[in-house]
Design a protein around this motif. Structure first.
Motif, PDB file in Angstrom:
ATOM      1  N   ALA A  34      -1.063  -9.837  33.064  1.00 59.86           N
ATOM      2  CA  ALA A  34      -3.276 -10.419  33.681  1.00 59.86           C
ATOM      3  C   ALA A  34      -3.070 -10.265  34.357  1.00 59.86           C
ATOM      4  O   ALA A  34      -3.850  -9.859  35.153  1.00 59.86           O
ATOM      5  N   LEU A  35      -1.824 -10.881  35.396  1.00 66.60           N
ATOM      6  CA  LEU A  35      -2.605 -11.278  36.720  1.00 66.60           C
ATOM      7  C   LEU A  35      -2.480 -10.100  37.077  1.00 66.60           C
ATOM      8  O   LEU A  35      -2.826 -10.156  38.246  1.00 66.60           O
ATOM      9  N   ALA A  36      -1.238  -9.629  37.164  1.00 69.88           N
ATOM     10  CA  ALA A  36      -0.830  -8.280  38.082  1.00 69.88           C
ATOM     11  C   ALA A  36      -1.903  -7.531  37.916  1.00 69.88           C
ATOM     12  O   ALA A  36      -2.183  -6.980  38.659  1.00 69.88           O
ATOM     13  N   SER A  37      -2.986  -6.966  36.348  1.00 66.60           N
ATOM     14  CA  SER A  37      -3.677  -6.749  35.845  1.00 66.60           C
ATOM     15  C   SER A  37      -5.519  -6.465  37.222  1.00 66.60           C
ATOM     16  O   SER A  37      -5.605  -5.829  37.914  1.00 66.60           O
ATOM     17  N   GLY A  38      -5.044  -7.721  36.613  1.00 64.44           N
ATOM     18  CA  GLY A  38      -6.561  -8.126  37.667  1.00 64.44           C
ATOM     19  C   GLY A  38      -6.622  -8.128  39.138  1.00 64.44           C
ATOM     20  O   GLY A  38      -7.341  -8.059  39.524  1.00 64.44           O
ATOM     21  N   THR A  39      -5.328  -9.327  39.697  1.00 65.69           N
ATOM     22  CA  THR A  39      -5.768  -8.911  41.322  1.00 65.69           C
ATOM     23  C   THR A  39      -5.589  -7.573  41.833  1.00 65.69           C
ATOM     24  O   THR A  39      -5.734  -7.047  43.024  1.00 65.69           O
ATOM     25  N   THR A  40      -5.334  -6.560  41.009  1.00 68.13           N
ATOM     26  CA  THR A  40      -5.326  -5.278  41.062  1.00 68.13           C
ATOM     27  C   THR A  40      -6.707  -3.865  40.873  1.00 68.13           C
ATOM     28  O   THR A  40      -7.228  -3.713  41.876  1.00 68.13           O
ATOM     29  N   ILE A  41      -6.936  -4.363  39.973  1.00 68.09           N
ATOM     30  CA  ILE A  41      -8.305  -3.900  39.807  1.00 68.09           C
ATOM     31  C   ILE A  41      -9.407  -4.883  40.355  1.00 68.09           C
ATOM     32  O   ILE A  41     -10.744  -3.721  41.009  1.00 68.09           O
ATOM     33  N   ALA A  42      -9.018  -6.125  40.686  1.00 73.67           N
ATOM     34  CA  ALA A  42     -10.189  -6.762  42.011  1.00 73.67           C
ATOM     35  C   ALA A  42     -10.394  -5.869  42.885  1.00 73.67           C
ATOM     36  O   ALA A  42     -11.550  -5.364  43.864  1.00 73.67           O
ATOM     37  N   GLY A  43      -9.993  -4.417  43.376  1.00 75.28           N
ATOM     38  CA  GLY A  43      -9.812  -3.927  44.240  1.00 75.28           C
ATOM     39  C   GLY A  43     -10.477  -2.508  44.291  1.00 75.28           C
ATOM     40  O   GLY A  43     -11.605  -2.072  45.070  1.00 75.28           O
ATOM     41  N   ASN A  44     -11.391  -2.181  42.609  1.00 80.63           N
ATOM     42  CA  ASN A  44     -12.430  -2.323  42.568  1.00 80.63           C
ATOM     43  C   ASN A  44     -13.112  -2.308  42.928  1.00 80.63           C
ATOM     44  O   ASN A  44     -14.560  -1.612  43.039  1.00 80.63           O
ATOM     45  N   LEU A  45     -13.368  -3.563  43.095  1.00 76.84           N
ATOM     46  CA  LEU A  45     -14.740  -4.699  43.019  1.00 76.84           C
ATOM     47  C   LEU A  45     -15.804  -4.413  44.780  1.00 76.84           C
ATOM     48  O   LEU A  45     -16.901  -4.233  44.999  1.00 76.84           O
ATOM     49  N   THR A  46     -14.746  -4.651  46.148  1.00 71.34           N
ATOM     50  CA  THR A  46     -15.647  -4.309  47.047  1.00 71.34           C
ATOM     51  C   THR A  46     -14.221  -4.071  47.650  1.00 71.34           C
ATOM     52  O   THR A  46     -13.465  -3.936  47.523  1.00 71.34           O
ATOM     53  N   ILE A  47     -14.778  -3.583  49.080  1.00 73.49           N
ATOM     54  CA  ILE A  47     -14.114  -3.040  49.876  1.00 73.49           C
ATOM     55  C   ILE A  47     -12.661  -4.025  49.887  1.00 73.49           C
ATOM     56  O   ILE A  47     -11.615  -4.104  50.750  1.00 73.49           O
TER      57      ILE A  47
END
Length: 415
Positions: A348-361
């Motif tokens: 979940a930590l790996a997924s969350g920190t990765t898809i965070a890239g879709n939110l802002t530059i």
């Protein structure tokens, strides 16, 4: 606290891109932030130097050399034609880009594909008269979503896989992320089509035949590209069979760039085309983020939340938020010691920190690479334009992962 205020100022400048009559580039805003934390003594000069991840800087430098050679030789435009010539319309082109760049990111890392893919995508934008903002977001979202699929898809995945001692990491990442990756990739296409519906015209795309401009340089870049692919395959095998003998990506990038540096007669031209501003951005970012880390403000707040006892669903949301403040790699390093040592929580930590890239530059280094490269060529997308689309996509991404991890927890599977 001062470091947090300076970080907020940098984010504001990147958001508005203007100070009075003057336009401010992202690298300038981040450099200003680094200078301010040094002047205000939030970080010492020695700490600042030690905070710079030179492995990342040199990885980018060597990959920029290869990318410049690909562009100058005409190989990149030729590759764009060969890969996407069967796309009959914009719908198929965007879908192909999302899955092609996404899958490649899981093998060659998202930063590598962001470097090469952005140049390739901008060529497609020019040839088919497609809005560069649509093209840039396609690259950014695809490399982020696709990189969730493997432990070498991005730096934070590798850190979590190694430091978290995830068993059989390639199989584990695939089991946890294959279904969410497919769903999120399709939704990325739907979100892009919604926000850029005027670009998804019905007329058929015309793909004009492209020829190599510099056959000698193209041959050299082919040699470098083959070396790159072979070494990455070797790295995947080594990382899978004997993780203790794994070697850094920077070695791969360096060896791959050697033919271009040694054999090309256009080496000076290639070196002059390197995106040095992006390198300055990352040096400055490392310094600013280290000062934020040293302030202890984020760690103390997270410690009070007792993340280790609340499971993967909460980790998903928290990791997305923290990644916006300090970028996803530092976020994974901050959160890793605070979560309980279970495979679902670590994933979940790996997924969350990765898809965070879709939110802002600022949510992912690959976003910065893509946008800085496009700005060098005269194209850009603002912080708010990215956020407007990214917020919708990230909300869905979190829903998919939340639903998936909820099923995992309920049925006690994938452990």
């Amino acid at each position: 606290m001062v470091s947090i205020i300076i970080l907020a100022l940098v984010v504001l400048l990147i958001s508005i891109r203007r100070l009075g009559r003057y336009e401010i580039a992202m690298w300038q805003a981040m450099t200003l932030g680094a200078i301010l934390v040094l002047i205000t003594r939030q970080i010492s000069f020695q700490q600042a130097i030690l905070s710079i991840n030179f492995e990342v800087i040199f990885f980018l430098l060597f990959m920029f050399i290869l990318g410049s050679a690909l562009e100058l030789s005409g190989s990149l435009e030729y590759l764009a034609f060969k890969l996407f010539k069967k796309a009959k319309n914009v719908d198929l082109l965007i879908l192909q880009m999302i899955f092609f760049f996404g899958i490649l990111s899981s093998i060659f890392t998202n930063d590598t594909i962001a470097i090469v893919g952005t140049g390739l995508a901008l060529i497609l934008s020019r040839n088919h008269k497609i809005d560069t903002k649509l093209i840039l977001l396609t690259v950014a979202f695809s490399v982020t979503i696709g990189s969730t699929l493997s432990p070498i898809g991005n730096p934070q995945n590798l850190i979590i896989a190694v430091e978290g001692s995830i068993p059989n990491p390639f199989l584990t990442f695939f089991k946890f992320n294959f279904i969410p990756m497919i769903l999120n990739s399709f939704f990325a296409y739907l979100v892009l089509k919604f926000f850029f519906r005027k670009e998804f015209r019905e007329e058929e795309l015309i793909h004009e035949e492209v020829e190599i401009q510099d056959s000698s340089l193209a041959m050299i870049t082919l040699i470098s590209s083959i070396i790159l692919v072979v070494l990455i395959i070797i790295k995947v095998i080594v990382a899978y069979l004997t993780p203790s003998n794994d070697f850094p990506l920077v070695y791969i990038a360096m060896v791959s760039a050697i033919p271009v540096i040694v054999l090309s007669k256009r080496r000076r031209e290639i070196l002059s085309e390197i995106d040095y501003k992006t390198l300055i951005f990352f040096v400055s970012m490392f310094i600013l983020m280290e000062s934020v880390f040293l302030s202890g403000a984020i760690q103390s707040t997270l410690d009070k939340l007792k993340l280790g006892s609340i499971g993967p669903l909460n980790i998903l949301g928290v990791s997305v938020i923290i990644s916006q403040l300090v970028s996803n790699v530092p976020a994974s390093m901050i959160l890793l010691p605070l979560v309980r040592n279970s495979v679902p929580t670590l994933m979940a930590l790996a997924s969350g920190t990765t898809i965070a890239g879709n939110l802002t530059i600022l949510g992912a280094a690959s976003n910065i690479i893509a946008i800085q490269k496009s700005e060098k060529l005269g194209h850009s997308i603002s912080f708010l334009e990215f956020l407007k689309v990214g917020l919708v996509l990230t909300t869905f991404d979190l829903f998919v992962y939340g639903f998936f991890y909820g099923i995992v927890a309920k049925l006690n599977i994938l452990r």
